[in-house]
Motif scaffolding. Structure first.
Motif, PDB file in Angstrom:
ATOM      1  N   ALA A  95      13.071  -8.291  -0.842  1.00 44.69           N
ATOM      2  CA  ALA A  95      12.263  -9.604  -0.200  1.00 44.69           C
ATOM      3  C   ALA A  95      10.983  -9.590  -0.511  1.00 44.69           C
ATOM      4  N   SER A  96      10.347 -10.936  -0.522  1.00 47.09           N
ATOM      5  CA  SER A  96       8.831 -11.173  -0.768  1.00 47.09           C
ATOM      6  C   SER A  96       7.940 -10.217   0.005  1.00 47.09           C
ATOM      7  N   TYR A  97       8.295  -9.839   1.304  1.00 48.69           N
ATOM      8  CA  TYR A  97       7.524  -8.927   2.118  1.00 48.69           C
ATOM      9  C   TYR A  97       7.753  -7.532   1.648  1.00 48.69           C
ATOM     10  N   ASP A  98       8.827  -7.353   1.117  1.00 47.80           N
ATOM     11  CA  ASP A  98       9.010  -6.065   0.412  1.00 47.80           C
ATOM     12  C   ASP A  98       7.959  -5.915  -0.580  1.00 47.80           C
ATOM     13  N   ALA A  99       8.203  -6.943  -1.432  1.00 41.97           N
ATOM     14  CA  ALA A  99       7.267  -6.712  -2.672  1.00 41.97           C
ATOM     15  C   ALA A  99       5.730  -6.703  -2.413  1.00 41.97           C
ATOM     16  N   ALA A 100       5.269  -7.404  -1.463  1.00 43.83           N
ATOM     17  CA  ALA A 100       4.068  -7.354  -1.150  1.00 43.83           C
ATOM     18  C   ALA A 100       3.759  -6.014  -0.490  1.00 43.83           C
ATOM     19  N   SER A 101       4.502  -5.422   0.187  1.00 43.63           N
ATOM     20  CA  SER A 101       4.270  -4.138   0.586  1.00 43.63           C
ATOM     21  C   SER A 101       3.995  -3.063  -0.455  1.00 43.63           C
ATOM     22  N   VAL A 102       4.936  -3.024  -1.107  1.00 49.10           N
ATOM     23  CA  VAL A 102       5.182  -2.076  -2.416  1.00 49.10           C
ATOM     24  C   VAL A 102       3.837  -2.114  -3.425  1.00 49.10           C
ATOM     25  N   VAL A 103       3.489  -3.479  -3.545  1.00 43.73           N
ATOM     26  CA  VAL A 103       2.268  -3.669  -4.574  1.00 43.73           C
ATOM     27  C   VAL A 103       0.855  -3.220  -3.755  1.00 43.73           C
ATOM     28  N   GLY A 104       0.925  -3.654  -2.573  1.00 39.86           N
ATOM     29  CA  GLY A 104      -0.316  -3.113  -1.738  1.00 39.86           C
ATOM     30  C   GLY A 104      -0.402  -1.639  -1.718  1.00 39.86           C
ATOM     31  N   LEU A 111       5.439   1.223   4.316  1.00 35.81           N
ATOM     32  CA  LEU A 111       4.246   1.509   5.046  1.00 35.81           C
ATOM     33  C   LEU A 111       4.496   2.354   6.174  1.00 35.81           C
ATOM     34  N   LEU A 112       5.864   2.474   6.637  1.00 33.34           N
ATOM     35  CA  LEU A 112       5.924   3.529   7.726  1.00 33.34           C
ATOM     36  C   LEU A 112       5.814   4.658   7.321  1.00 33.34           C
ATOM     37  N   SER A 113       6.382   5.209   5.949  1.00 30.60           N
ATOM     38  CA  SER A 113       6.375   6.453   5.331  1.00 30.60           C
ATOM     39  C   SER A 113       4.903   6.749   4.998  1.00 30.60           C
TER      40      SER A 113
END
Length: 370
Positions: free
Chosen positions: A141-150, A352-354
């Motif tokens: 999902a888009s929010y997962d992609a944003a989290s991984v990139v961040g 993010l949690l990990s």
């Protein structure tokens, strides 16, 4: 695909088993995994008391199990890098390219689904908001992609020695996050870059500590303040496009999440594991609430204990050795997650949690060695 999903879910169990073996060999590094397991067992019991059943609680436990992955990474990471920054850089480039290409090409797996023990699961979420595609790249999902990139950007900023490479990574990352249209992550990414540059300018860890304290306080104050101060009659339809989702949180999501705690939970103990978010779809779909805020989600699951957990975490990070790269990583990652968590459900994003769990263990281990 379902087999891969189950394999991923077995990772925390393997980690716990490995920790038992290491503990039996008098390796005390893994004690925090047992502490986390004990705490989660308490909140699982509370979840069984207040939610609709075992499946809902088990799914909630599945989501929170990312903590064990982070704790394990923090325990075994070496003294110089959480993840080799070159590997992180490569993964970052792959993730960014995936998002850029997705702008021009719709990937064939977008919108695909498969069956699992927990029901139908989307391979990748293909969706749009007000006619604007939300790009997921190679993520689900888009929010997962944003989290991984961040997250990968922060690894590079923390452990890479070359300023020009770090600057290039930051620019690419922010551009990719903006392309996902994940507003919270975009703002958080900019906050991280500004804090990082300010830290370099003044060469003082005080910059990191103050920034972390500010975003941690805001993550608590904003949902509580808006629920009290803003009238419930505030219209989502009349709000600007960029603010519409925020207004929806103010007028419905956050108040209803807190109402669920008061009506079918405990003001002190919350609702336990599975009491909010996606797990509700497996037992309490009629009161499902995403609780897009780190405090609202945490309070719904852990009750008043969530305040204690956050306080202990923040104190642990800001008391870390000032010249350690782990200190820089822990602060930047926490700043990103807490600021993003003001308007997002970061508990249900494994990276993010990990990462939060790994940050705490990294600075604890580094402080003990110091």
């Amino acid at each position: 695909m379902a087999t891969l999903l189950y394999g991923r879910d077995l990772v925390p169990l393997v980690i716990i088993a490995a920790s038992v073996v290491m503990w039996s060999r008098r390796d005390t590094r893994f004690v925090w995994i047992f502490v986390a397991l004990y705490i989660l067992c308490i909140h699982v019991a509370i979840g069984l008391l207040f939610t609709s059943g075992v499946v809902q609680v088990l799914f909630g436990l599945k989501i929170l199990s990312s903590v064990f992955v982070g704790l394990f990474i923090g325990c075994v990471a070496n003294d110089t890098a959480l993840l080799g920054w070159r590997t992180a850089y490569l993964l970052l480039l792959v993730s960014v390219v995936g998002i850029f290409v997705n702008y021009f090409v719709a990937y064939p797996w977008g919108g695909g689904e498969f069956s699992s023990a927990f029901g139908t699961v989307a391979m990748a979420k293909d969706w749009a908001m007000d006619g604007v595609r939300r790009l997921a790249g190679f993520a689900r999902a888009s929010y997962d992609a944003a989290s991984v990139v961040g997250a990968l950007m922060i690894v590079v900023l923390s452990y890479c020695n070359r300023f020009y490479l770090k600057s290039f990574a930051a620019a690419l990352s922010l551009a990719a996050i903006f392309m996902t249209t994940t507003k919270g992550a975009a703002i958080s990414g900019m906050v991280v870059v500004v804090v990082w540059l300010t830290y370099l300018l003044f060469a003082s860890a005080l910059v990191l500590r103050v920034a972390l304290l500010i975003v941690a306080i805001l993550s608590l104050a904003i949902p509580l303040g808006t629920v009290v101060l803003f009238p419930s009659s505030l219209s989502v339809g009349k709000s600007a496009l960029l603010l519409s989702s925020f207004v929806e949180r103010i007028t419905y999501m956050w108040p209803m999440a807190l109402k669920n705690v008061t009506e079918s939970g405990s003001l002190i103990f919350g609702r336990g594991v599975g009491g909010i978010g996606v797990p509700q779809l497996f037992g309490e779909w009629w009161i499902h609430n995403a609780a897009d805020n780190i405090f609202v989600y945490g309070y719904s699951v852990f009750g008043m204990a969530s305040l204690v957990y956050v306080l202990c975490y923040v104190v642990t990070i800001i008391r870390s050795p000032t010249k350690s790269r782990h200190t820089l990583f822990a602060h930047l990652f926490s700043i990103f997650t807490f600021s993003y968590g003001i308007t997002a459900n970061v508990f249900e994003q494994p990276v993010l949690l990990s990462g939060l769990a790994a940050s705490a263990i990294l600075v604890l281990a580094n402080r003990n060695r110091g």
